[in-house]
Design an enzyme around this catalytic site. Structure first.
Site, PDB file in Angstrom:
ATOM      1  N   GLN A 100       0.851  -1.190   0.000  1.00 25.95           N
ATOM      2  CA  GLN A 100       0.000   0.000   0.000  1.00 25.95           C
ATOM      3  C   GLN A 100       0.889   1.243   0.000  1.00 25.95           C
ATOM      4  OE1 GLN A 100      -2.270   1.752   3.277  1.00 25.95           O
ATOM      5  NE2 GLN A 100      -4.131   1.470   2.076  1.00 25.95           N
ATOM      6  N   TYR A 186      -5.950  10.924   3.948  1.00 25.07           N
ATOM      7  CA  TYR A 186      -4.565  11.186   3.566  1.00 25.07           C
ATOM      8  C   TYR A 186      -4.511  11.945   2.237  1.00 25.07           C
ATOM      9  CZ  TYR A 186      -3.794   8.175   7.533  1.00 25.07           C
ATOM     10  OH  TYR A 186      -3.820   7.648   8.801  1.00 25.07           O
ATOM     11  N   ARG A 233      -7.562   2.196  -2.939  1.00 27.52           N
ATOM     12  CA  ARG A 233      -8.451   2.183  -1.781  1.00 27.52           C
ATOM     13  C   ARG A 233      -9.085   3.553  -1.593  1.00 27.52           C
ATOM     14  NH1 ARG A 233      -7.924   0.515   4.704  1.00 27.52           N
ATOM     15  NH2 ARG A 233      -9.587  -1.012   4.503  1.00 27.52           N
ATOM     16  N   GLY A 322     -10.005  -6.576   9.018  1.00 24.36           N
ATOM     17  CA  GLY A 322      -8.824  -5.941   9.580  1.00 24.36           C
ATOM     18  C   GLY A 322      -8.423  -6.495  10.926  1.00 24.36           C
ATOM     19  N   ARG A 323      -9.008  -5.946  11.988  1.00 24.52           N
ATOM     20  CA  ARG A 323      -8.576  -6.312  13.344  1.00 24.52           C
ATOM     21  C   ARG A 323      -8.583  -7.820  13.606  1.00 24.52           C
ATOM     22  NH1 ARG A 323     -11.901  -1.945  13.787  1.00 24.52           N
ATOM     23  NH2 ARG A 323     -10.870   0.040  14.192  1.00 24.52           N
TER      24      ARG A 323
END
Length: 365
Positions: A100, A186, A233, A322-323
């Site tokens: 990424q 971002y 993404r 994810g987690r």
């Protein structure tokens, strides 16, 4: 029903074993100085190589692109060599891994970027946003971000060139492809979202103009490494790091159509995942499905049943967890057999060593 997650799926030149994605998660374990990926990170990713696809943690494309202490880069020869350890380890286990590529823009502090002022689409500070710096201890020290300066045309051209080089570096490091981080507030997201961009030139104002930077970055990376190795993404409805769009359904359906023209291999949509977050509108999911022909990935608050249903309904091709991947290196196997999931220790997510990174075990009946 769960079988929907265990059908093979084509991703460019790869046939993936399952539709479970390990999405990018910042862990801040890079070797200092130099922000280099290391053996510990290689072990961590190799343990999770049974994912259909791994997208490695956000990796800054330049020293200015760094938002937090101890995150890895991909712009120096030693960083490329560091990442080669990870890609070799994942490939040895039969896994597929994308890098990424990350530029945080305004979501940083001068202490993380050599004392420079951050850059962004506009000179707008991300309100109430904090990042962590290396304050000389093992614990991350949180500080508020500062006001960035608006990028000039020369800055824009330079950063586009850095994205291109980072894509080439990722392939040199052995990655199977790259994911452009255009989500979560971002840099690319700071151009896309209306409330983070008050430019009056061709990069601001209309949706078409606000998507121009995304368009140009993706074009140069596709040209450099091929469209079958480029994913993107996006985070249409999040307000993470202070970016908000006035018309997200319209803006992000247009983004999906734009990315479809570049024939990228996948589109990865991050859904809002805090506790009482609203569901992503079904109308939007259908509009994106209509606009984009490649592999469509969603990540958010998915459990196995919701994930399988979403794939079975044709709204997504793959789902990111994810987690759950933090504490369950063998997550696909646990999902397949309905085994209990372990929970992670939040205190060990960022920074530190092996503890909380590589010491979670596979399921033992």
């Amino acid at each position: 029903m769960k079988n929907a997650l265990f059908q093979p799926v084509k991703l460019g030149r790869h046939t993936l074993n399952n539709r479970i994605v390990m999405p990018p998660m910042t862990r801040s374990r890079a070797t200092q100085p130099g922000n280099e990926a290391n053996d510990m990170m290689a072990t961590y990713y190799a343990q999770r190589a049974s994912a259909g696809l791994i997208v490695a943690e956000g990796t800054q494309i330049s020293p200015m692109g760094q938002g937090y202490a101890w995150t890895p880069g991909i712009y120096s020869p030693s960083q490329i060599a560091g990442w080669k350890k990870t890609t070799d380890a994942v490939h040895a286990k039969g896994g597929v891994i994308f890098a990424q590529l990350w530029h945080v823009g305004r979501v940083t502090h001068p202490d993380n970027i050599g004392g420079e002022q951050p850059i962004s689409s506009s000179a707008l500070k991300a309100q109430g946003v904090k990042v962590f710096i290396d304050n000389g201890t093992d614990e991350p020290g949180f500080v508020e971000v500062v006001e960035p300066r608006e990028m000039t045309k020369a800055d824009i051209e330079m950063v586009i060139a850095q994205y291109r080089q980072a894509a080439l570096n990722a392939i040199e490091a052995g990655f199977d492809g790259i994911e452009l981080h255009a989500a979560n507030g971002y840099l690319v997201n700071q151009f896309i979202d209306s409330e983070a961009n008050n430019r009056t030139d061709e990069y601001g104002g209309s949706i078409e103009n606000r998507l121009r930077f995304l368009d140009e970055v993706v074009a140069t990376m596709v040209d450099a490494i091929g469209s079958d190795k480029v994913g993107v993404r996006l985070a249409p409805f999040t307000s993470l790091n202070g970016t908000v769009d006035a018309t997200p359904e319209q803006t992000y359906t247009a983004a999906a159509a734009l990315l479809n023209k570049h024939n990228i291999v996948y589109l990865h949509l991050a859904e809002v995942d805090w506790d009482d977050a609203p569901e992503t509108p079904a109308t939007f999911k259908r509009a994106v499905r209509d606009a984009f022909d490649g592999v469509l990935i969603y990540a958010g608050k998915y459990d196995a049943d919701k994930a399988a249903q979403t794939v079975a309904d044709g709204l997504a091709d793959m789902i990111g967890f994810g987690r759950p991947f933090v504490a369950n290196p063998d997550l696909p196997n646990r999902i397949k057999h309905g085994f209990e999931l372990a929970t992670h220790d939040p205190a060990t997510l960022f920074g530190g060593g092996e503890k909380g990174l590589t010491d979670y075990s596979e399921y033992n009946q």
